[in-house]
Scaffold this motif. Structure first.
Motif, PDB file in Angstrom:
ATOM      1  N   GLY A  25      14.638 -13.484  43.089  1.00 26.87           N
ATOM      2  CA  GLY A  25      12.988 -13.398  42.531  1.00 26.87           C
ATOM      3  C   GLY A  25      13.018 -14.994  42.042  1.00 26.87           C
ATOM      4  O   GLY A  25      11.993 -15.551  41.927  1.00 26.87           O
ATOM      5  N   CYS A  29      12.585  -7.218  40.328  1.00 26.32           N
ATOM      6  CA  CYS A  29      12.443  -8.371  39.671  1.00 26.32           C
ATOM      7  C   CYS A  29      11.036  -8.480  39.647  1.00 26.32           C
ATOM      8  O   CYS A  29      10.157  -8.418  40.590  1.00 26.32           O
ATOM      9  N   HIS A  30      10.487  -8.688  38.356  1.00 26.89           N
ATOM     10  CA  HIS A  30       8.669  -8.789  38.281  1.00 26.89           C
ATOM     11  C   HIS A  30       8.648  -9.888  36.942  1.00 26.89           C
ATOM     12  O   HIS A  30       9.451  -9.952  36.148  1.00 26.89           O
ATOM     13  N   ILE A  32       8.020  -8.957  42.011  1.00 27.79           N
ATOM     14  CA  ILE A  32       8.447 -10.038  42.890  1.00 27.79           C
ATOM     15  C   ILE A  32       9.583  -9.735  44.130  1.00 27.79           C
ATOM     16  O   ILE A  32       9.256 -10.052  45.273  1.00 27.79           O
ATOM     17  N   ASP A  33      10.438  -8.886  43.668  1.00 28.23           N
ATOM     18  CA  ASP A  33      11.503  -8.590  44.745  1.00 28.23           C
ATOM     19  C   ASP A  33      12.320  -7.229  44.224  1.00 28.23           C
ATOM     20  O   ASP A  33      12.200  -7.003  43.258  1.00 28.23           O
TER      21      ASP A  33
END
Lengths: 266, 266, 266, 266
Positions: free
Chosen positions: D247, D203-204, D216-217
């Protein structure tokens, strides 16, 4: 929190890490500050004296640890070597910052391994009839070496109540199950009997009630119907040693705060 | 094993998957063969008839499942939606191959959600005084729909012994703890009380003894002192739904074999 | 599969474990049978002769391993000790069944540790200008000890193509990243640069293309923004050693079958 | 840190949570305070005005979020429903605190599902020739609804640079691989090709460079040679949706601070 922050910043203290936790049930507040010693105009005793009024004002339970004076940790083992080898290697390679004045065991099997690391080895045998005598000798060795932490690295003997009482929050055990499942002896056999799909290990402080002390860390590993008790023993070793090492590390860095029968791990 | 392999290869059968397990304690032998139906010169009944002599010779407990006739699964829920939504979505998107003739709940809250999926919803209320009547109605619905599997998707009621006995190996429950820790009510409160560092969920077949049936799957998630019971409930939901979905999937694919109070999951 | 099963059962063979895999893309079929030697009326050579006609009939690539003749494994290391200590301890405690005729290192640091285990230690220095000479000496030692497996336990040197070619499927490396991320040098620095939230390790067979050989096993550990490159190095060690140990164990038990640039791990 | 703590405690502020991080490389200091609104004598604007002088003194980049005014989050999806269903269910059950003014999709497939939740659904088709027009309409909808966050829940289209630039740190994507491995299209096919033993999801935040924004995660799941690309797609869905949900939750609680191309996640 503000007062403590203010105290350190007022003295030019460089706060490397600060952790807080406010327990919503008890209302207690916990904190840990990690400050660079060379940023403060005190030595350890000076700091204690300067901080005491603030601690008194807020009725804090508090302690100061100097990372320049590493803890004295006595390791106790029996015949199984995996946890002991793991801790000794981490210490030897500089990963665990502590002194290990000696290792105590009720068997002589691991002497050569321990002595290779330059650490004295005390063989204190135990059997059904000499338990009291065994623990008198153990206590004498611990006191003689001024240990502040005892790590039961698969020691397999139940400590007598008087030692538990004397060393509250200072004796760390690794139990080879995911507590509170499978308290007591032969947890892998109990796990096989119940048909669980994960086995685990629990690192906890020792209290008088067997396997019921405050938990520091836990972990698990997946197994299947294919794994016999012997496989569980083998697979479990990896979990045991990593959980114990993490728990000991947290303890050595004073990251573990006791809160009744639970822990805050910062 | 050789005889079974020979039987299928002799008839041109294409073995997609074959699993075996020999239990070292009981000496029992377990196997599962997955064969392409269109590679065999039989229909299901023909196959049964042809295989029966081999099964008799080796005194097998055996069954034949036709993946072209998916299982009939009744879901039971209460007020909490996470497990139900998860299973319905997996079914709706084609991930879980089964028929869901209906959902039964002791509350009416989830009706609209279920009906959106085109599935009938039976609201069968229950209170302290009408448990017998409640379970008579539940049983009637299950029988009427000829269900072969019942999934308790956080149903929160204890099934009476007669249902447990009637549907051995057919009722799947999700318990919100890492069994055998924290049997019974409010496991997250029990976990918070004990100060564990991992919480989990267990998918198991229901038996008469509460939360003690054969375990199909389990998993855990890491928590810290920072997590309140409410956080555990939230975090636990994710574990509950994924463990339940994995367990149900294994059951639907006939991968779970009962072995006393344990499971073989191929 | 049926023919192989029939062959062994016909000779009274007790199949301890049987694994199969049919690759849907290439159509190749892989299997591994583990049979109790004392259940067969052959010795190893006799078994080979008896089985050869079946292998020929189905054009099998096949091999027979006698677990009574453990593999000869040479460990290569540099200065870091964590993987080497871990493998030596597993071997010493009977967990890894193999012979370790010697350890080769380009530094002399780990000699005492290795020799404590009763294993010869060869210090073969290397620098930019003597790589060819270094690898000639390494190859000579490997050949002299008739090693059938080489484990690069954080050896940190790139093997020349001729060694990769000579020992296909026999050289196992541990790379300290979750490949194919962060190929090459300083993977933890690369990971810190990219800001990943998990770091990992990969155990793979060495091929001529750097860090691109068939993967045997991988694992990861969670990190956060709080973890520096030094923390990653420390945390990563635990993943490296457990992944390497698992990969080596699978290799020693002949559970790893090569399939192009991939592995089947039974 | 001391000044901020002092500011809040001086005004009677009840600090629910405080997080700090000092980046050892850049020397930048990050913090997040979570304060009970009803413990302060200010409304949000009053607090901003009172705090501004401290922020100026220390040249802080800062922002104030009022959890009483939840963020406006637009979800974008394509045909696959798993991430969308998961986020909608978490929102619907009160687990994700945000407003969802609408869902935008380039297909009409998920309309009924979204509308069941009482959320407007915009079908904005896209093909090779109308990308500019598509994104003009998307942007118009986002602006009209005053969204402050866009979540690409498996939206499968590459955003044009001008949207990336306009919404820095506001567009969250889920990529179905463990980045930086397998950037771009069909990551599960790439993973199968490489023979990895774990697959993952990331997750970005979206930036102009494809799949290269701040992470993020991330998480992974174990696979084996037995798993086909189709299995990976199925197994991967569970990782994708849980990583995306975590996220998004961190983002909604303002726990994610951007630091160049990395994130601090408190």
């Amino acid at each position: 929190m503000a007062k403590v922050g203010q105290f350190f910043s007022g003295h030019g203290g460089w706060i490397v890490q600060a952790n807080h936790y406010s327990d919503p049930v008890s209302g207690r507040f916990f904190m840990r500050h990690c400050i660079r010693a060379d940023s403060l105009p005190f030595d350890a005793d000076g700091l204690k004296a300067a901080f005491a009024p603030i601690a008194d004002e807020f009725e804090m339970d508090w302690q100061l640890s100097d990372s320049g004076s590493p803890k004295k940790v006595i390791l106790m083992a029996s015949k199984q070597s995996h946890c002991l080898v793991d801790l000794l290697h981490r210490w030897h390679s500089g990963e665990l910052e502590c002194d290990i004045p000696c290792v105590i065991s009720n068997h002589d099997d691991l002497r050569s391994l321990v002595e290779w690391h330059g650490i004295p080895y005390f063989h204190v045998p135990v059997d059904k009839d000499n338990k009291a005598e065994h623990f008198r000798r153990v206590t004498a060795i611990v006191e003689e070496h001024k240990a502040d932490t005892i790590v039961l690295a698969r020691y397999m003997q139940i400590l007598p109540p008087e030692i538990c009482e004397q060393y509250v929050g200072q004796v760390i055990n690794i139990h080879h199950s995911f507590l509170p499942s499978f308290v007591g002896a032969k947890p892998y056999h109990q796990a096989a009997e119940r048909g669980v799909k994960l086995i685990g290990a629990t690192c906890h402080y020792v209290t008088q009630e067997l396997d019921a002390g405050p938990i520091i860390d836990q972990d698990v590993i997946r197994i299947s119907h294919n794994d016999t008790v012997e496989d569980m023993v083998r697979l479990g070793k990896d979990v045991e040693k990593s959980v114990l090492a993490r728990g000991v590390r947290s303890h050595l860095e004073d990251r573990v705060l006791l809160h009744g029968n639970k822990t805050i791990v910062f």
